[in-house]
Design a protein around this motif. Structure first.
Motif, PDB file in Angstrom:
ATOM      1  N   THR A 108     -14.770 -20.918   3.681  1.00  0.00           N
ATOM      2  CA  THR A 108     -14.117 -20.430   4.829  1.00  0.00           C
ATOM      3  C   THR A 108     -15.274 -20.084   5.933  1.00  0.00           C
ATOM      4  OG1 THR A 108     -12.284 -19.189   3.646  1.00  0.00           O
ATOM      5  CG2 THR A 108     -12.901 -18.291   5.800  1.00  0.00           C
ATOM      6  N   ALA A 157     -15.646 -21.925   9.546  1.00  0.00           N
ATOM      7  CA  ALA A 157     -15.695 -21.148  10.826  1.00  0.00           C
ATOM      8  C   ALA A 157     -17.014 -21.887  11.597  1.00  0.00           C
ATOM      9  CB  ALA A 157     -16.296 -19.780  10.458  1.00  0.00           C
ATOM     10  N   GLY A 211     -14.292 -23.445  13.856  1.00  0.00           N
ATOM     11  CA  GLY A 211     -14.074 -22.366  14.647  1.00  0.00           C
ATOM     12  C   GLY A 211     -13.262 -21.093  13.795  1.00  0.00           C
ATOM     13  N   GLU A 212     -13.581 -20.255  14.264  1.00  0.00           N
ATOM     14  CA  GLU A 212     -12.999 -18.866  13.458  1.00  0.00           C
ATOM     15  C   GLU A 212     -11.340 -19.008  13.325  1.00  0.00           C
ATOM     16  OE1 GLU A 212     -14.362 -16.338  11.753  1.00  0.00           O
ATOM     17  OE2 GLU A 212     -16.449 -16.681  12.316  1.00  0.00           O
ATOM     18  N   GLU A 213     -10.836 -19.397  14.467  1.00  0.00           N
ATOM     19  CA  GLU A 213      -9.257 -19.677  14.425  1.00  0.00           C
ATOM     20  C   GLU A 213      -8.937 -20.454  13.443  1.00  0.00           C
ATOM     21  OE1 GLU A 213     -11.019 -22.651  17.185  1.00  0.00           O
ATOM     22  OE2 GLU A 213     -11.273 -20.305  16.774  1.00  0.00           O
ATOM     23  N   ARG A 214      -9.697 -21.314  13.034  1.00  0.00           N
ATOM     24  CA  ARG A 214      -9.258 -22.313  11.632  1.00  0.00           C
ATOM     25  C   ARG A 214      -9.582 -22.238  10.550  1.00  0.00           C
ATOM     26  NH1 ARG A 214      -8.991 -28.247  14.546  1.00  0.00           N
ATOM     27  NH2 ARG A 214      -7.518 -28.536  12.884  1.00  0.00           N
ATOM     28  N   GLU A 237      -9.808 -19.991   8.043  1.00  0.00           N
ATOM     29  CA  GLU A 237      -8.937 -19.647   6.847  1.00  0.00           C
ATOM     30  C   GLU A 237      -8.317 -20.826   6.324  1.00  0.00           C
ATOM     31  OE1 GLU A 237      -5.422 -16.416   5.327  1.00  0.00           O
ATOM     32  OE2 GLU A 237      -6.546 -16.021   7.359  1.00  0.00           O
TER      33      GLU A 237
END
Length: 145
Positions: A103, A107, A111-114, A116
């Motif tokens: 994870t 990130a 990017g943070e939004e993808r 997970e």
């Protein structure tokens, strides 16, 4: 040209989405190079390179047979800089640990939004979490100056 300090090479290798070029040796002695996503981490007083790879990939098989590897990170724009790491891998199949690092890797690169979604995709049975203890660093900055 200058030799980078630890702080400089750490920042350089960690900048943006620079990939590393991982070098391992195949069973027949032939070299193998592949681009990877990676993170640097300080663990118990030593530095390490962290990445994921499939257990049955050329990388996975090579590291299982011989844990030594090299990783090159470079800037291909003038005045050109690079870091070459030598390291020794410890392979883990711990899914909780793999999810944490997969994870974090996602990130950085997606990017943070993808993060997970990519973390869950890469922290599965058959994937190794590779923790490479850095044994040597060669880091040169502004080579063409």
């Amino acid at each position: 040209m200058y030799t980078m300090s630890r702080e400089q090479w750490w920042d350089f290798a960690s900048e943006g989405t620079r990939t590393g070029k991982l070098a391992t040796v195949r069973a027949n002695g032939a070299p193998h190079v592949a681009p990877i996503w990676f993170l640097l981490n300080e663990q118990d007083g030593y530095d390490e390179i962290i990445f994921n790879t499939g257990a049955e990939t050329v990388k996975g098989k090579a590291l299982r047979r011989d844990p030594r590897f090299s990783l090159c990170v470079d800037d291909d724009t003038p005045p050109f800089s690079y870091v070459v790491f030598q390291a020794e891998a410890v392979l883990s199949e711990d899914l909780d640990e793999s999810l944490l690092w997969a994870t974090r890797l996602a990130a950085r690169y997606m990017g943070e939004e993808r993060a997970e979604a990519y973390g869950k995709r890469n922290a599965v049975p058959g994937e190794y979490l590779v923790r490479g203890r850095i044994t040597k660093v060669l880091a040169q900055g502004d080579i063409a100056d």
